[in-house]
Design a protein around this motif. Sequence first.
Motif, mmCIF file in Angstrom:
data_model
loop_
_atom_site.group_PDB
_atom_site.id
_atom_site.type_symbol
_atom_site.label_atom_id
_atom_site.label_comp_id
_atom_site.label_asym_id
_atom_site.label_seq_id
_atom_site.Cartn_x
_atom_site.Cartn_y
_atom_site.Cartn_z
ATOM 1 N N TRP A 2 0.921 -1.089 0.043
ATOM 2 C CA TRP A 2 0.047 0.177 -0.037
ATOM 3 C C TRP A 2 0.874 1.114 0.026
ATOM 4 O O TRP A 2 1.972 1.337 0.326
ATOM 5 N N LYS A 46 -13.699 1.988 -7.698
ATOM 6 C CA LYS A 46 -13.208 1.613 -6.422
ATOM 7 C C LYS A 46 -14.137 0.366 -5.855
ATOM 8 O O LYS A 46 -15.209 0.180 -6.123
ATOM 9 N N THR A 51 -13.484 -0.102 0.493
ATOM 10 C CA THR A 51 -13.510 1.277 1.063
ATOM 11 C C THR A 51 -14.271 1.148 2.321
ATOM 12 O O THR A 51 -13.890 2.068 3.218
ATOM 13 N N THR A 68 -10.571 5.088 1.429
ATOM 14 C CA THR A 68 -9.159 5.209 0.770
ATOM 15 C C THR A 68 -8.945 6.600 0.567
ATOM 16 O O THR A 68 -7.799 6.940 -0.173
#
Length: 100
Positions: A2, A46, A51, A68
């Motif tokens: 990430w 997304k 999320t 996010t």
Amino acid sequence: PWVAYGDFSMIRVIQNPTGERPAAAGNDHDGFVPFHGDLNALDGPKDPKLTHAIRQGMLLHGVDFWGTAGMTSMAHSTTDIQQTVQAMEATLGSLKEAGF
């Protein structure tokens, strides 16, 4: 993997970025843009479940984060920043355990 990035009060976190990685903490690295700036990769669809899961995890760890992305609206102390980083680390660890 990430990465978190942003040039102003907006912060984004993304999974599996491609392209040059940001420099280590403390090093000057202006202009990091993941996915080589591909707008479809940066701002495309997304995963709403991911999320939502990130948002829930962050709230459980005491940080109000949109999922996010997040936005700062005032100065943050070193303690505030550390709390946010720790909450994200714990959240991502929980998501990994849950199979995300």
